[in-house]
Design a protein around this motif. Structure first.
Motif, mmCIF file in Angstrom:
data_model
loop_
_atom_site.group_PDB
_atom_site.id
_atom_site.type_symbol
_atom_site.label_atom_id
_atom_site.label_comp_id
_atom_site.label_asym_id
_atom_site.label_seq_id
_atom_site.Cartn_x
_atom_site.Cartn_y
_atom_site.Cartn_z
ATOM 1 N N PRO A 66 0.844 -1.204 0.000
ATOM 2 C CA PRO A 66 0.000 0.000 0.000
ATOM 3 C C PRO A 66 0.873 1.246 0.000
ATOM 4 C CG PRO A 66 0.007 -1.028 2.172
ATOM 5 C CD PRO A 66 0.818 -1.912 1.279
ATOM 6 N N PRO A 67 0.346 2.352 -0.495
ATOM 7 C CA PRO A 67 1.126 3.589 -0.471
ATOM 8 C C PRO A 67 1.426 4.010 0.967
ATOM 9 C CG PRO A 67 -1.154 4.028 -1.095
ATOM 10 C CD PRO A 67 -0.996 2.534 -1.061
ATOM 11 N N ARG B 214 1.346 6.748 2.298
ATOM 12 C CA ARG B 214 0.436 7.752 2.867
ATOM 13 C C ARG B 214 -0.780 7.097 3.518
ATOM 14 N NH1 ARG B 214 -0.546 7.864 -2.556
ATOM 15 N NH2 ARG B 214 -2.701 7.394 -3.156
ATOM 16 N N LEU B 215 -1.081 5.851 3.147
ATOM 17 C CA LEU B 215 -2.237 5.195 3.760
ATOM 18 C C LEU B 215 -1.980 4.953 5.247
ATOM 19 C CD1 LEU B 215 -4.997 3.858 3.631
ATOM 20 C CD2 LEU B 215 -3.875 1.746 2.887
ATOM 21 N N ARG B 216 -0.782 4.514 5.560
ATOM 22 C CA ARG B 216 -0.437 4.285 6.965
ATOM 23 C C ARG B 216 -0.571 5.583 7.764
ATOM 24 N NH1 ARG B 216 3.993 4.184 10.601
ATOM 25 N NH2 ARG B 216 4.361 2.163 11.621
ATOM 26 N N ARG C 184 -2.310 8.156 7.017
ATOM 27 C CA ARG C 184 -3.711 8.597 7.066
ATOM 28 C C ARG C 184 -4.485 7.827 8.134
ATOM 29 N NH1 ARG C 184 -7.044 7.789 1.611
ATOM 30 N NH2 ARG C 184 -8.205 6.154 2.689
ATOM 31 N N ILE C 185 -4.235 6.530 8.220
ATOM 32 C CA ILE C 185 -4.949 5.722 9.213
ATOM 33 C C ILE C 185 -4.577 6.162 10.631
ATOM 34 C CG2 ILE C 185 -5.041 3.392 10.211
ATOM 35 C CD1 ILE C 185 -4.961 2.346 7.300
ATOM 36 N N LEU C 186 -3.293 6.376 10.849
ATOM 37 C CA LEU C 186 -2.868 6.771 12.194
ATOM 38 C C LEU C 186 -3.402 8.155 12.552
ATOM 39 C CD1 LEU C 186 0.781 5.368 12.245
ATOM 40 C CD2 LEU C 186 -1.296 4.389 13.257
ATOM 41 N N THR D 116 -6.117 9.534 11.372
ATOM 42 C CA THR D 116 -7.565 9.435 11.586
ATOM 43 C C THR D 116 -7.860 8.832 12.956
ATOM 44 O OG1 THR D 116 -7.800 9.095 9.218
ATOM 45 C CG2 THR D 116 -9.721 8.623 10.572
ATOM 46 N N ALA D 117 -7.098 7.830 13.322
ATOM 47 C CA ALA D 117 -7.297 7.215 14.634
ATOM 48 C C ALA D 117 -7.059 8.239 15.746
ATOM 49 C CB ALA D 117 -6.355 6.018 14.793
ATOM 50 N N ARG D 118 -6.040 9.031 15.553
ATOM 51 C CA ARG D 118 -5.709 10.026 16.575
ATOM 52 C C ARG D 118 -6.857 11.008 16.760
ATOM 53 N NH1 ARG D 118 -1.194 12.187 14.201
ATOM 54 N NH2 ARG D 118 -0.169 10.187 14.626
#
Ligand code: ZN
Lengths: 272, 192
Positions: free
Chosen positions: A69-70, A72-74, A76-78, A80-82
């Motif tokens: 996966p790109p 930036r996905l990692r 973005r997920i972190l 968003t979780a924050r």
């Protein structure tokens, strides 16, 4: 296929077996899944194949060729979780920090897990042969959840203990002793190998109205206020505790609101 | 009552999941590093769309983030749970909301699972290459029904319609395909 009452599908043993592949692949119709569940709950036969094929089907999730996966996905997920401040399912422990300050608990962000490749590779055959143990995992947890013959209470107690043990991580846990009449309550003070101690509760009913649970550190006969909390819908609450040096016990009272000193007798006490 | 040293949690995922309860972002990052590639590959395989696949993966990890505290160690592996969420959400995305297909598992009612049980760990350790090889070795008519159902999200009556074959044939092909996959994986194990 026979119909029992209006709209209720019933499967016999042969029909269930015939449907086993579709069930395993998630390709059966919802009413058939429900009928299969009902059948398995009531049938004296083990229907091992139904479970084994479901286990095999779940392995298909591993089949796609890996695609990185790109990066930036990692991120973005972190991120968003924050920012995910009020998840509907979040334990209230997050929103009711007991020792002041929310957010991640210092010291818990260490202990890197071993890389996946270091996991022991166990035989697939072993997996497939373990159909009975895997039954609930494979076909659906609903099956396990609905099996009335399981000793639910024992199961629940064991699950509560495992929940607590999972936090201990090589440390020690001290169970809260319930006051008379409060035997259903369950929790422990967990002193982990790393990071602050935790008070972990797994079976606290929601207090009535706007009442709250209040945590206390008891030194001699002097209680120190550690803050208030309300457990989540499942009765779970996790509170970080301050340094417990010199503390004789951690206790919980039920209060109308946060109070400077307990107004009621403790319902839970963990002697340290 | 001191319970002494608790049993060690042998599955690193279980320990990571436990840390999610305290909203430990580092634990989420580690879970992503362990399972993000597989989740992404599955989502991409089902949706065939890079943007949608990323959204699906994000949703799945956020579900993990929000439900980490509900985990029960006896209930199965984190990876299995996560990939099931990915598969179901990817199919939802593929089909829109009007789908009739039953999910692999009713995820919304799942108790999020962690485990230290060896069977689930074994499932986690299964090599994707073996599963791909076993799938490739299926007779084409069996492979087709598996792919249409599992990766395409079609219910078996839809598969029947798509392939122009009777319902009973689809059901038996699905069953035969999975039996054959099981056989291949077992044979590999014996040879290993
Ligand atoms: Zn039966």
């Amino acid at each position: 296929m026979p119909e029992a009452e209006a709209g209720t599908l019933v499967l016999d043993c042969d029909e269930l077996e015939e449907l086993a592949g579709a069930l395993a692949l998630g390709a059966a119709l919802p009413q058939e899944v429900a009928a299969a569940q009902a059948h398995l709950d009531g049938c004296p036969r083990s229907h091992t194949d139904v479970y084994e094929l479901a286990t095999v089907a779940r392995l298909l999730a591993e089949a796609p060729e890996p695609v990185e996966p790109p990066a930036r996905l990692r991120a973005r997920i972190l991120a968003t979780a924050r920012e995910d401040t009020a998840p509907q399912d979040a334990p209230s422990g997050i929103r009711y920090p007991v020792s002041g300050g929310g957010g991640p608990v210092p010291g818990t962000a260490r202990a890197p897990a071993p890389a996946r490749s270091s996991l022991p590779r166990r035989p697939v055959f072993f997996l497939l042969a373990a159909a009975a143990a895997l039954a609930a995992l494979a076909l659906g947890l609903w099956n396990l959840q609905l099996r009335g013959e399981l000793d639910q209470r024992q199961e629940r107690l064991a699950a509560q203990q495992r929940f607590i043990d999972a936090f201990a991580g090589g440390g020690r846990s001290v169970a809260f002793a319930p006051a008379p009449g409060q035997e259903a309550l369950h929790g422990a003070v967990v002193r982990r190998a790393q990071g602050p101690a935790l008070a972990v509760f797994t079976a606290l009913p929601r207090p009535a109205g706007s009442d709250v649970y209040q945590l206390w550190a008891i030194r001699g006969s002097t209680p120190q206020d550690l803050g208030v909390f309300v457990p989540d819908a499942r009765g779970h609450h996790i509170a970080t505790l301050p340094d417990l040096t010199g503390v004789d016990a951690v206790a919980v009272t039920l209060e109308r609101e946060r109070v400077p000193a307990p107004t009621t007798a403790p319902i839970l006490t963990a002697p340290l | 009552m001191a319970t002494g040293d608790g049993p060690a949690v042998s599955d690193p995922d279980a320990a990571l999941l436990a840390r999610l309860v305290t909203r430990d972002e580092a634990a989420l990052a580690e879970l992503y590093d362990r399972h993000g590639r597989a989740a992404h590959a599955l989502a991409l395989r089902v949706t065939g769309n890079a943007e949608t696949a990323q959204d699906v993966v994000q949703e799945a990890f956020l579900a993990l983030w929000r439900r980490g505290h509900t985990y029960q160690p006896e209930r199965g592996a984190v990876r299995g749970w996560l990939l099931t969420v990915v598969r179901n959400r990817a199919i939802d995305a593929l089909r829109g909301s009007g789908g009739q297909v039953a999910r692999v598992l009713p995820v919304d009612t799942l108790v999020l699972a962690a485990t230290d049980n060896p069977e689930a760990e074994a499932m986690q350790a299964v090599d994707g290459r073996r599963v791909r090889a076993a799938l490739a070795a299926l007779p084409p008519e069996q492979r087709d029904v598996v792919e249409l159902a599992y990766f395409g999200g079609l219910a078996y009556p839809e598969v029947a319609e798509r392939m122009g074959i009777p319902l009973g044939t689809v059901k038996s092909r699905m069953r035969l395909a999975l039996e054959r996959l099981r056989g291949s994986l077992r044979a590999w194990e014996r040879d290993a």
